[in-house]
Design an enzyme around this catalytic site. Structure first.
Site, PDB file in Angstrom:
ATOM      1  N   ASP A  91       0.740  -1.420  -0.109  1.00  0.00           N
ATOM      2  CA  ASP A  91       0.002   0.049  -0.038  1.00  0.00           C
ATOM      3  C   ASP A  91       0.854   1.469   0.023  1.00  0.00           C
ATOM      4  O   ASP A  91       2.114   1.305   0.191  1.00  0.00           O
ATOM      5  CB  ASP A  91      -0.923  -0.087   1.409  1.00  0.00           C
ATOM      6  CG  ASP A  91      -2.289   0.657   0.948  1.00  0.00           C
ATOM      7  OD1 ASP A  91      -2.438   1.414  -0.044  1.00  0.00           O
ATOM      8  OD2 ASP A  91      -3.141   0.264   1.773  1.00  0.00           O
ATOM      9  N   GLU A  98     -13.576   2.086  -0.596  1.00  0.00           N
ATOM     10  CA  GLU A  98     -13.275   2.430   0.732  1.00  0.00           C
ATOM     11  C   GLU A  98     -13.485   3.815   1.096  1.00  0.00           C
ATOM     12  O   GLU A  98     -13.570   4.077   2.039  1.00  0.00           O
ATOM     13  CB  GLU A  98     -11.666   2.184   0.775  1.00  0.00           C
ATOM     14  CG  GLU A  98     -10.643   3.395  -0.229  1.00  0.00           C
ATOM     15  CD  GLU A  98      -9.385   3.312   0.298  1.00  0.00           C
ATOM     16  OE1 GLU A  98      -8.813   4.292   0.528  1.00  0.00           O
ATOM     17  OE2 GLU A  98      -8.838   2.253   0.273  1.00  0.00           O
TER      18      GLU A  98
END
Length: 581
Positions: free
Chosen positions: A346, A401
């Site tokens: 990430d 998200e």
């Protein structure tokens, strides 16, 4: 003025050299100009190869490649094209322009041979498109690599003069054009597009990029045709380098349960993660993603528990925790020793050349260790799934998200957001939107939300909602237990980036159709001419009252048509299979 007309029939590229030694490229489809004469060239530290050029020679060759990918809109590919190399000199320096026409597209790149490292100070590539052209554009955040924005539907003339990320979609009459790039590695930086009013110019994130000689840039790529040609295209992978991995038997696409979206604290709880493993196993999902917060003290126990249920565990990591060779050996190798099947890495937030070096290193390391990989918080794939088949998907999208449920939160996405992605970002490569979040703050119906499992392609499809949310919709869970994540064929049946999509995908002998609309209720007609002869059973998943899902099974015949009513901002999914005796 000298010019060379390359190609013929449907697609042509005209390369011209002015009296001042400046290069331009014009692109035509069906005899109509799509890209007006647009500047080409490289300004390097050792020479300005954007002007004062003299023609030195032309060669051509045929390209005919077959290759296989593990994931994607299809797994078997054939790419045929014709390639021309036009050589130009300036003093003792040379610039080679390679142009390919094939695979429903026109692509070009530069090669600069030199005696040492080649430092690029500016790339002059641009696209001059009619101001009247319809445009679907992704604003690109200046401060960092950010593909997590919402597309703007406008015209070239009305578009804001800012940076835009790839891919960009244009419509000129009957021709659609997707502009992007392919085959990026550590020898260059990821580019983007800048609108300045006169042209759409290529922009590099670094003040300069440096490569060993010869410098070879990524392919500047234009896919041209109708919308079906755009959506079904595999040109981005066809232009990418061949696979670095011979044995891909260990690489398995599939669905993953993911607890972080619905229950953030669960990532820190071993018992909670075991419950998600049980849920994945019960529904035939081969994976669970253990996101940020997992603990090294109990992770080996979770991986062993999951293995006993034939579920693989993916592990989250920040990119800076695995950015050196030592960390590759100490962390990645340890996680592999525990039995992890893959890593989600990430916050890779850069398109710069230094981050491309990191991508090359981490892809080589995960391939060597036989770990699948997902990238978040960063850049788009540029044919990566061909070169590195263990690469399953990337975020580079404003996904689910951003719409986690929260009291008082207003919907962020209009239905056109989901449609735009199917015609732009997901054409580029696998997209980790994390769909099928029924409890999200959304404007689309449950039926449209469920159809995203087919409309959006991702080698690992993270289904992000909570266990209870899925159990409350058993009809939806039935489909999500059956829908594949890698496909053998993809067909756009009808659609428009702002209005609707009707998309068919095949896996083995089964077909799945995903549909969604923006706006008013209507009836969509599904043409069934893509089916093999005879009768088929069609499982229909469509909207029901109170944001529910209605499932029923009917019999349909190949070659016919099938009408389905769709609610406002609604959708449906079909699973078509041969009748069982």
């Amino acid at each position: 003025m000298s010019n060379w007309t390359l190609g013929g029939e449907d697609l042509e590229a005209v390369v011209a050299l002015s009296g001042a030694g400046e290069l331009t490229l014009e692109v035509r489809r069906g005899g109509h100009v799509v890209v007006r004469p647009s500047r080409l060239g490289i300004r390097a530290a050792h020479a300005d190869l954007g002007e004062g050029l003299a023609f030195a020679g032309l060669s051509e060759q045929e390209v005919d490649e077959t290759y296989r990918t593990v994931t994607g809109k299809r797994r078997e590919h054939r790419y045929t094209a014709k390639e021309w190399t036009l050589s130009f000199t300036k003093g003792g320096n040379r610039l080679d322009l390679q142009v390919r026409i094939g695979g429903h597209g026109v692509a070009y790149r530069y090669t600069v041979p030199w005696t040492g490292p080649v430092t690029v100070c500016e790339e002059i590539s641009e696209y001059v498109v009619s101001e009247e052209a319809r445009a679907v554009l992704l604003p690109y955040e200046n401060g960092r690599c950010d593909y997590e924005e919402i597309h703007r539907h406008t015209t070239v003339g009305e578009a804001e003069r800012i940076l835009y990320g790839y891919p960009s979609l244009f419509q000129m009459g009957e021709t659609w054009m997707l502009v992007t790039e392919s085959n990026l590695d550590s020898g260059y930086a990821g580019s983007r597009l800048h609108f300045d009013g006169d042209a759409i110019r290529l922009d590099l994130p670094d003040p300069y990029v440096t490569s060993a000689s010869p410098l070879v840039t990524p392919w500047r790529t234009m896919i041209l045709g109708d919308l079906a040609t755009i959506v079904e295209s595999d040109l981005v992978t066809s232009l990418a380098a061949p696979s670095e991995i011979e044995d891909t038997s260990w690489i398995r696409p599939g669905a993953a349960a993911w607890s972080w979206w619905s229950d953030g604290p669960s990532t820190r709880d071993l018992d909670a993660q075991k419950r998600w493993v049980d849920f994945a196993a019960a529904n035939g999902w081969p994976y669970v993603l253990a996101d940020a917060g997992w603990n090294k003290e109990w992770m080996p126990e979770l991986i062993a528990y999951a293995a006993g249920k034939d579920v693989g565990i993916w592990l989250w990591s920040h990119w800076q925790h695995v950015d050196t060779e030592l960390e590759h050996r100490e962390k990645l190798a340890l996680w592999k020793e525990w039995g992890a099947v893959g890593v989600k890495i990430d916050f890779t937030e850069s398109d710069g050349q230094d981050r491309m070096r990191w991508f090359d290193a981490i892809l080589a390391a995960t391939a060597r260790l036989r770990l699948m990989v997902v990238f978040h918080g960063g850049t788009i794939p540029r044919g990566t799934e061909r070169t590195w088949p263990q690469f399953m998907t990337a975020e580079a999208v404003k996904g689910a998200e951003w719409i986690k449920p929260k009291p008082g939160k207003l919907p962020l996405y209009q239905p056109a957001h989901y449609l735009s992605l199917a015609f732009t970002r997901n054409v580029q490569g696998p997209m980790d939107f994390t769909p099928c979040t029924f409890t999200a703050v959304r404007t689309i119906s449950a039926g449209f939300e469920l159809a995203l499992s087919v409309i959006f392609e991702s080698g690992i499809q993270h289904f992000a909602d909570g266990i209870e949310a899925y159990q409350a919709r058993p009809e939806a869970l039935r489909l999500l237990s059956a829908v594949p994540t890698a496909w053998d064929d993809t067909r756009l049946l009808s659609g428009d980036p702002a209005d609707h999509i009707l998309l068919a995908r095949r896996s083995g002998g089964d077909w799945f159709v995903g549909a969604g609309v923006s706006g008013e209720a209507r009836t969509l007609t599904v043409p069934l001419d893509f089916l093999g002869e005879g009768e088929w059973e069609a499982d229909i998943y469509q909207d029901a009252p109170d944001d529910g899902i209605l499932a029923e099974t009917v019999t349909v015949a190949a070659g016919g048509k099938f009408d389905l009513a769709v609610s406002p901002n609604g959708g449906f999914t079909l699973h078509l299979r041969r009748p069982t005796s």
